[in-house]
Scaffold this motif. Structure first.
Motif, PDB file in Angstrom:
ATOM      1  N   VAL A 319       0.860  -1.180   0.000  1.00  0.00           N
ATOM      2  CA  VAL A 319       0.000   0.000   0.000  1.00  0.00           C
ATOM      3  C   VAL A 319       0.898   1.233   0.000  1.00  0.00           C
ATOM      4  CG1 VAL A 319      -1.796   1.278   1.229  1.00  0.00           C
ATOM      5  CG2 VAL A 319      -1.818  -1.235   1.227  1.00  0.00           C
ATOM      6  N   PHE A 320       0.686   2.108  -0.968  1.00  0.00           N
ATOM      7  CA  PHE A 320       1.493   3.312  -1.118  1.00  0.00           C
ATOM      8  C   PHE A 320       0.749   4.521  -0.564  1.00  0.00           C
ATOM      9  CE2 PHE A 320       2.792   0.269  -4.307  1.00  0.00           C
ATOM     10  CZ  PHE A 320       4.187   0.346  -4.300  1.00  0.00           C
ATOM     11  N   ALA A 321       1.498   5.458  -0.029  1.00  0.00           N
ATOM     12  CA  ALA A 321       0.897   6.635   0.607  1.00  0.00           C
ATOM     13  C   ALA A 321       0.226   7.518  -0.442  1.00  0.00           C
ATOM     14  CB  ALA A 321       1.964   7.424   1.353  1.00  0.00           C
ATOM     15  N   PRO A 322      -1.069   7.829  -0.268  1.00  0.00           N
ATOM     16  CA  PRO A 322      -1.726   8.735  -1.210  1.00  0.00           C
ATOM     17  C   PRO A 322      -1.286  10.189  -1.034  1.00  0.00           C
ATOM     18  CG  PRO A 322      -3.222   8.146   0.552  1.00  0.00           C
ATOM     19  CD  PRO A 322      -1.977   7.329   0.759  1.00  0.00           C
ATOM     20  N   SER A 324       1.595  12.711   1.748  1.00  0.00           N
ATOM     21  CA  SER A 324       2.629  12.650   2.778  1.00  0.00           C
ATOM     22  C   SER A 324       1.992  12.676   4.167  1.00  0.00           C
ATOM     23  CB  SER A 324       3.590  13.826   2.629  1.00  0.00           C
ATOM     24  OG  SER A 324       4.198  13.799   1.350  1.00  0.00           O
ATOM     25  N   PHE A 325       2.564  11.907   5.084  1.00  0.00           N
ATOM     26  CA  PHE A 325       2.073  11.928   6.467  1.00  0.00           C
ATOM     27  C   PHE A 325       3.178  11.460   7.403  1.00  0.00           C
ATOM     28  CE2 PHE A 325       1.391   7.543   5.292  1.00  0.00           C
ATOM     29  CZ  PHE A 325       1.526   6.811   6.463  1.00  0.00           C
ATOM     30  N   THR A 326       3.016  11.802   8.683  1.00  0.00           N
ATOM     31  CA  THR A 326       3.935  11.366   9.724  1.00  0.00           C
ATOM     32  C   THR A 326       3.297  10.225  10.499  1.00  0.00           C
ATOM     33  OG1 THR A 326       4.903  13.566   9.922  1.00  0.00           O
ATOM     34  CG2 THR A 326       5.226  12.061  11.785  1.00  0.00           C
ATOM     35  N   VAL A 327       4.028   9.141  10.703  1.00  0.00           N
ATOM     36  CA  VAL A 327       3.495   7.957  11.368  1.00  0.00           C
ATOM     37  C   VAL A 327       3.255   8.263  12.842  1.00  0.00           C
ATOM     38  CG1 VAL A 327       3.912   5.544  11.961  1.00  0.00           C
ATOM     39  CG2 VAL A 327       4.702   6.442   9.758  1.00  0.00           C
ATOM     40  N   SER A 328       2.022   8.106  13.269  1.00  0.00           N
ATOM     41  CA  SER A 328       1.674   8.340  14.669  1.00  0.00           C
ATOM     42  C   SER A 328       1.764   7.040  15.463  1.00  0.00           C
ATOM     43  CB  SER A 328       0.248   8.897  14.777  1.00  0.00           C
ATOM     44  OG  SER A 328      -0.697   7.892  14.423  1.00  0.00           O
ATOM     45  N   ARG A 329       1.799   7.163  16.777  1.00  0.00           N
ATOM     46  CA  ARG A 329       1.842   5.968  17.628  1.00  0.00           C
ATOM     47  C   ARG A 329       0.577   5.143  17.438  1.00  0.00           C
ATOM     48  NH1 ARG A 329      -0.431   4.665  22.202  1.00  0.00           N
ATOM     49  NH2 ARG A 329      -1.170   6.781  22.573  1.00  0.00           N
ATOM     50  N   ASP A 343       5.370  -5.122   7.549  1.00  0.00           N
ATOM     51  CA  ASP A 343       6.276  -4.006   7.266  1.00  0.00           C
ATOM     52  C   ASP A 343       5.771  -2.741   7.962  1.00  0.00           C
ATOM     53  OD1 ASP A 343       7.905  -5.588   5.485  1.00  0.00           O
ATOM     54  OD2 ASP A 343       6.326  -5.354   3.983  1.00  0.00           O
ATOM     55  N   VAL A 344       5.512  -2.890   9.253  1.00  0.00           N
ATOM     56  CA  VAL A 344       4.874  -1.828  10.031  1.00  0.00           C
ATOM     57  C   VAL A 344       5.911  -0.798  10.470  1.00  0.00           C
ATOM     58  CG1 VAL A 344       3.534  -1.286  12.094  1.00  0.00           C
ATOM     59  CG2 VAL A 344       3.105  -3.422  10.832  1.00  0.00           C
ATOM     60  N   PRO A 345       5.737   0.475  10.085  1.00  0.00           N
ATOM     61  CA  PRO A 345       6.734   1.483  10.463  1.00  0.00           C
ATOM     62  C   PRO A 345       6.662   1.853  11.931  1.00  0.00           C
ATOM     63  CG  PRO A 345       4.884   2.505   9.328  1.00  0.00           C
ATOM     64  CD  PRO A 345       4.658   1.017   9.256  1.00  0.00           C
ATOM     65  N   LEU A 346       7.795   2.291  12.458  1.00  0.00           N
ATOM     66  CA  LEU A 346       7.853   2.810  13.816  1.00  0.00           C
ATOM     67  C   LEU A 346       7.152   4.164  13.885  1.00  0.00           C
ATOM     68  CD1 LEU A 346      11.608   2.068  14.576  1.00  0.00           C
ATOM     69  CD2 LEU A 346       9.650   0.827  15.509  1.00  0.00           C
ATOM     70  N   THR A 347       6.857   4.606  15.085  1.00  0.00           N
ATOM     71  CA  THR A 347       6.289   5.935  15.275  1.00  0.00           C
ATOM     72  C   THR A 347       7.324   7.004  14.913  1.00  0.00           C
ATOM     73  OG1 THR A 347       4.923   5.118  17.092  1.00  0.00           O
ATOM     74  CG2 THR A 347       5.265   7.499  16.975  1.00  0.00           C
ATOM     75  N   PRO A 356       6.032   3.436  -0.136  1.00  0.00           N
ATOM     76  CA  PRO A 356       5.329   2.316   0.505  1.00  0.00           C
ATOM     77  C   PRO A 356       5.065   2.592   1.977  1.00  0.00           C
ATOM     78  CG  PRO A 356       7.631   1.749   0.078  1.00  0.00           C
ATOM     79  CD  PRO A 356       7.374   3.045  -0.618  1.00  0.00           C
ATOM     80  N   VAL A 357       3.885   2.212   2.436  1.00  0.00           N
ATOM     81  CA  VAL A 357       3.506   2.381   3.843  1.00  0.00           C
ATOM     82  C   VAL A 357       3.619   1.057   4.568  1.00  0.00           C
ATOM     83  CG1 VAL A 357       1.679   3.077   5.434  1.00  0.00           C
ATOM     84  CG2 VAL A 357       1.923   4.250   3.229  1.00  0.00           C
ATOM     85  N   CYS A 358       2.843   0.065   4.131  1.00  0.00           N
ATOM     86  CA  CYS A 358       2.830  -1.276   4.712  1.00  0.00           C
ATOM     87  C   CYS A 358       2.495  -2.269   3.603  1.00  0.00           C
ATOM     88  CB  CYS A 358       1.766  -1.397   5.812  1.00  0.00           C
ATOM     89  SG  CYS A 358       2.042  -0.441   7.313  1.00  0.00           S
ATOM     90  N   THR A 359       2.616  -3.543   3.938  1.00  0.00           N
ATOM     91  CA  THR A 359       2.151  -4.612   3.071  1.00  0.00           C
ATOM     92  C   THR A 359       0.973  -5.289   3.747  1.00  0.00           C
ATOM     93  OG1 THR A 359       4.381  -4.994   2.231  1.00  0.00           O
ATOM     94  CG2 THR A 359       2.772  -6.754   1.899  1.00  0.00           C
ATOM     95  N   VAL A 360      -0.143  -5.444   3.019  1.00  0.00           N
ATOM     96  CA  VAL A 360      -1.296  -6.144   3.583  1.00  0.00           C
ATOM     97  C   VAL A 360      -1.384  -7.524   2.942  1.00  0.00           C
ATOM     98  CG1 VAL A 360      -2.575  -4.055   4.142  1.00  0.00           C
ATOM     99  CG2 VAL A 360      -2.872  -5.098   1.891  1.00  0.00           C
ATOM    100  N   THR A 361      -1.901  -8.478   3.698  1.00  0.00           N
ATOM    101  CA  THR A 361      -2.021  -9.852   3.221  1.00  0.00           C
ATOM    102  C   THR A 361      -3.444 -10.349   3.419  1.00  0.00           C
ATOM    103  OG1 THR A 361      -1.342 -10.759   5.368  1.00  0.00           O
ATOM    104  CG2 THR A 361       0.394 -10.378   3.735  1.00  0.00           C
ATOM    105  N   ALA A 362      -3.789 -11.379   2.651  1.00  0.00           N
ATOM    106  CA  ALA A 362      -5.104 -12.005   2.763  1.00  0.00           C
ATOM    107  C   ALA A 362      -5.021 -13.388   2.156  1.00  0.00           C
ATOM    108  CB  ALA A 362      -6.174 -11.169   2.058  1.00  0.00           C
ATOM    109  N   ALA A 363      -6.051 -14.186   2.394  1.00  0.00           N
ATOM    110  CA  ALA A 363      -6.165 -15.509   1.787  1.00  0.00           C
ATOM    111  C   ALA A 363      -7.621 -15.728   1.409  1.00  0.00           C
ATOM    112  CB  ALA A 363      -5.693 -16.600   2.744  1.00  0.00           C
ATOM    113  N   ALA A 364      -7.852 -16.465   0.324  1.00  0.00           N
ATOM    114  CA  ALA A 364      -9.208 -16.720  -0.157  1.00  0.00           C
ATOM    115  C   ALA A 364      -9.184 -17.950  -1.051  1.00  0.00           C
ATOM    116  CB  ALA A 364      -9.747 -15.504  -0.913  1.00  0.00           C
ATOM    117  N   PRO A 365     -10.352 -18.562  -1.273  1.00  0.00           N
ATOM    118  CA  PRO A 365     -10.384 -19.793  -2.096  1.00  0.00           C
ATOM    119  C   PRO A 365     -10.220 -19.554  -3.584  1.00  0.00           C
ATOM    120  CG  PRO A 365     -12.585 -19.230  -1.325  1.00  0.00           C
ATOM    121  CD  PRO A 365     -11.647 -18.301  -0.632  1.00  0.00           C
TER     122      PRO A 365
END
Length: 390
Positions: A319-322, A324-329, A343-347, A356-365
């Motif tokens: 997921v890419f940042a739409p 600019s922002f500062t990562v909050s706690r 890939d969770v960023p620190l505060t 890139p902000v984070c990577t999201v995952t999922a599973a499905a049939p």
């Protein structure tokens, strides 16, 4: 997790732009992980006994910081060696020969046979393995051509040739071809290969870059005849090059025909898909298979042909940042507690628009259900940015 690793477990250093996937797989193998990357994400550190910052300007690796960190890692007790992932392709051969470094576990000089476009496409031609048209000088009419750098990764090395101002020394030109963007992960040893599985590659267009890596879906079942021909191509490449350990091959699939694009001579991010789909097949993670192949010349018993059909398909999307922002706690904590977020960023860090902000995952049939699930997870992440990072 590092708190479950035995105090005297063997160590392994994992390095790249992001070391999270390797760190998680190595921790699953019961290893004490020393991670080196440019992000230092929370889940990378959680799976590592030590972390070194090797970041340079922007999203780049600082060579001096990398070599200094590796010299420190080499002095640690019970150090098995170094495994690299994306971002270190230009340095892999040098790292495999340098003194005072951890033992290199992967492709050193072997990588040159496939990382050098002139040698690689000549090899494919000699073996009658199809690939898109390639040339090493700029086409007179560059429309429909891509310019690629041989030492790049993640799609950041690909531009439209007609918009590229200057061609670097390692550039080559490849005609755009039709087909579904796919990859195959394989383990190699003693000039033989075991195919782990196939995955569909996701990409986005951003600025001048038409194919930036944005995730993957898999395992994907292909028709038996197509599978047989792709496996034969991989086996031929491995026989001719002597590649070792985890590698992946990118190709375009158009109905039942395929064209090879390139080989990535290091563990791929798609390894997470197969570890998720077949956890019982890889109790030591795929890093365990990489170590067995590189250090002992042993291939896994579980391969594409012998693995059972997974109950579901796994997917991962960057997921890419739409904006600019500062990562909050609150944002960092919410993502870290969510099992679908990685890939969770620190505060505190500032994430610029398009990064890139984070990577999201999922599973499905099914693939359609998986795409919907990933879209929903991406939307949830973007909502968190709006809620927690004003």
């Amino acid at each position: 997790m590092i708190h479950s690793v035995a105090a005297r477990a063997p160590r392994v250093a994992v390095a790249g732009l992001s070391a999270r996937l390797l760190a998680q797989s190595a921790a699953r193998a019961g290893l004490n992980v020393v991670a080196l990357d440019i992000f230092g994400d929370r889940d990378t550190r959680e799976n590592s006994g030590m972390w070194f910052d090797i970041g340079g300007d922007g999203l780049s690796i600082d060579r001096t910081r990398l070599f200094d960190a590796l010299e420190c890692a080499a002095r640690l007790p019970r150090m098995l060696g170094l495994i690299v992932t994306s971002g270190l392709e230009p340095l892999a051969s040098e790292l495999s020969r340098m003194p005072h470094m951890p033992r290199f576990i992967g492709n050193g000089v072997e990588a040159a046979a496939v990382r050098d476009p002139r040698r690689f496409f000549a090899l494919l031609d000699d073996a009658q393995i199809a690939h898109p048209a390639v040339r090493f000088d700029r086409p007179a009419d560059a429309r429909g051509w891509l310019m690629k750098r041989a030492d790049g990764c993640g799609g950041t090395h690909i531009e439209w040739a007609e918009h590229a101002d200057n061609a670097p020394a390692d550039a080559y030109f490849q005609r755009l071809a039709q087909g579904r963007s796919m990859s195959a992960l394989f383990v190699a040893a003693r000039r033989e290969a075991a195919i782990i599985g196939f995955a569909e590659q996701l990409s986005i267009e951003t600025g001048r870059l038409p194919f930036v890596h944005a995730g993957s879906l898999g395992p994907i079942a292909l028709p038996p005849g197509t599978t047989e021909r792709i496996v034969a191509a991989i086996e031929t490449i491995v026989w001719k090059t002597g590649l070792t350990g985890l590698n992946s091959i990118d190709f375009l699939l158009d109905d039942d025909t395929f064209q090879v694009l390139e080989v990535n001579t290091r563990p791929s991010s798609t390894m997470a898909l197969y570890e998720a789909a077949w956890p019982d097949e890889w109790p030591r993670g795929l890093i365990g298979a990489h170590l067995d192949a590189c250090l002992h010349g042993a291939l896994p018993r579980s391969t594409l042909a012998s693995s059972r059909t997974p109950a579901s398909i796994a997917g991962q999307r960057v997921v890419f940042a739409p904006a600019s922002f500062t990562v909050s706690r609150l944002f960092s904590d919410a993502c870290f507690e969510d099992p679908a977020c990685h890939d969770v960023p620190l505060t505190g860090p500032r994430i610029e628009a398009g990064m890139p902000v984070c990577t999201v995952t999922a599973a499905a049939p099914t693939l359609d259900a998986l795409r919907n699930a990933l879209t929903n997870e991406s939307a949830r992440l973007l909502q968190r940015i709006d809620s927690y990072c004003p």
